[in-house]
Scaffold this motif. Sequence first.
Motif, mmCIF file in Angstrom:
data_model
loop_
_atom_site.group_PDB
_atom_site.id
_atom_site.type_symbol
_atom_site.label_atom_id
_atom_site.label_comp_id
_atom_site.label_asym_id
_atom_site.label_seq_id
_atom_site.Cartn_x
_atom_site.Cartn_y
_atom_site.Cartn_z
ATOM 1 N N SER A 190 -8.368 -2.625 0.513
ATOM 2 C CA SER A 190 -7.067 -2.488 1.170
ATOM 3 C C SER A 190 -5.969 -3.012 0.257
ATOM 4 O O SER A 190 -6.087 -4.076 -0.347
ATOM 5 C CB SER A 190 -7.062 -3.228 2.496
ATOM 6 N N ASN A 227 -8.572 -1.132 7.871
ATOM 7 C CA ASN A 227 -9.838 -1.549 7.245
ATOM 8 C C ASN A 227 -11.059 -0.972 7.948
ATOM 9 O O ASN A 227 -12.047 -0.621 7.302
ATOM 10 C CB ASN A 227 -9.943 -3.076 7.224
ATOM 11 N N HIS A 233 -3.425 -1.437 4.493
ATOM 12 C CA HIS A 233 -3.761 -2.648 5.226
ATOM 13 C C HIS A 233 -3.719 -2.349 6.727
ATOM 14 O O HIS A 233 -2.839 -1.651 7.217
ATOM 15 C CB HIS A 233 -2.754 -3.755 4.908
ATOM 16 N N THR A 242 -3.857 -7.287 8.943
ATOM 17 C CA THR A 242 -5.299 -7.357 8.735
ATOM 18 C C THR A 242 -5.981 -8.134 9.845
ATOM 19 O O THR A 242 -7.014 -7.711 10.383
ATOM 20 C CB THR A 242 -5.594 -7.992 7.367
ATOM 21 N N ASP A 258 0.804 -1.218 0.000
ATOM 22 C CA ASP A 258 0.000 0.000 0.000
ATOM 23 C C ASP A 258 0.841 1.274 0.000
ATOM 24 O O ASP A 258 0.301 2.374 -0.025
ATOM 25 C CB ASP A 258 -1.019 0.009 1.150
#
Length: 439
Positions: A348, A356, A353, A122, A94
């Motif tokens: 995501s 969320n 990440h 996550t 990301d």
Amino acid sequence: MMMRHAILAVAILLAGTPLSAQKADTTYIHAGRLLDQPGQAPRGASTIIIRNGKVAEVRDGFVTPEADARLVDLKSQFVLPGLIDMHVHISSDDDLLRSRLEASSRDVEDVFVIAQGNARKTLEAGFTTVRDLGGDGRTTATLRDAINNGAIVGPTIIPAGTMISVTGGHGGVNGMNRTLTHAIAAERSNVCDGADGCASAVRAQISVGAEVIKFAATGGVRSNVAGGLGKQMTDAEMKAIVDTGHSFGRKVTAHAHGKEGIDAALRAGVDSIEHGSFIDDETVKLFKAEGAALVPTAVAPIAALAQARRGDAPGPQLAKAEEAAAAHAASMARAIKGGVRILFGTDSGVAPHGDNAKEFALMVGAGMSPAQAIKSATADSAAELDRPIGAIVPGRDADIIAIDGDPLADVRALEKVEFVMRRGVVHKLGGKRQPFPPE
């Protein structure tokens, strides 16, 4: 080929580690408040009894544990089912600028390590199940199997393989020199043209482990091509993808921003639409007539626009990011007001990440109640996946989280998860990462 063989060898090695060896037989959880069935009122003081990774009983009050059972004290916390994110890219870095700079030097093993780190972030954010909607199919399937076999920490992953795209479309091979374009295209099984070719692309994703099928009905923000956000596939191509996916028992979802592409995908019979940036009243009626769901991914256009504006993304992405961000919130609000079935998803990998849960506040801002938003990320998504998750009732997987606040009063409380259990294994307790495998 050697790289592929290495990944396969890892998968075979990991398959020898049984999940049952990673969990205590019986755990009692004392919950101060318990939202055991999202959509219903929460219970007061309760005890959850877990055996072999499954919820065995839920009782009122704080029940004394049996001999040799583990006790987890969550008497001061609000307990609810593990959350489900229906749209992630677990192997995507990301940090978009870093990803662009390092892309040509990264190999499949590097991507696997990135994915493993994202998976743990996550899970520790409270998301015990995710639907991965695009990446290297074999890498994601290997990670899925490693997590399920208890060798790696992460959420349950339902992979889509690589997103199916037409040549030059969102998900195709774009914006590279001829040498890289030729090399990458030779490895791809997701690019198709014509109904027959797109049916073959579906079968190719299933062959590498896809449990759901995703295709790009329209252009997208994060592809390096100035093709806009409009329809990119023909009706026949979409219908071939949907019919082939369904014939293999897979649900099919469509990445779709522009109205024409959304409507065409709905008429083709998709089970859900991802993003849905341009939705009008006619599209709302189509959603309801077809029984399809919308996965809004509200955090994604905000994140993509910020990346494009600061120069992390290539030039063609800025105009598309501006267009999507300007329309998305109103379209999501229109869908919610119109009674479209909403499932929780974040994209995501575009958005960070581990962040969320920031999606919840945007859903509530668009017109959902906190209770509805939580149900979308638990019971409703579980029903769409047809998995024994999404509620804390006997027979379901023991996917359980806890927070300090009351998410029904302030949904932002879900942004700070203190306790995470997946399939009976405690991964986070008192806000701290727990040893894995458990000691």
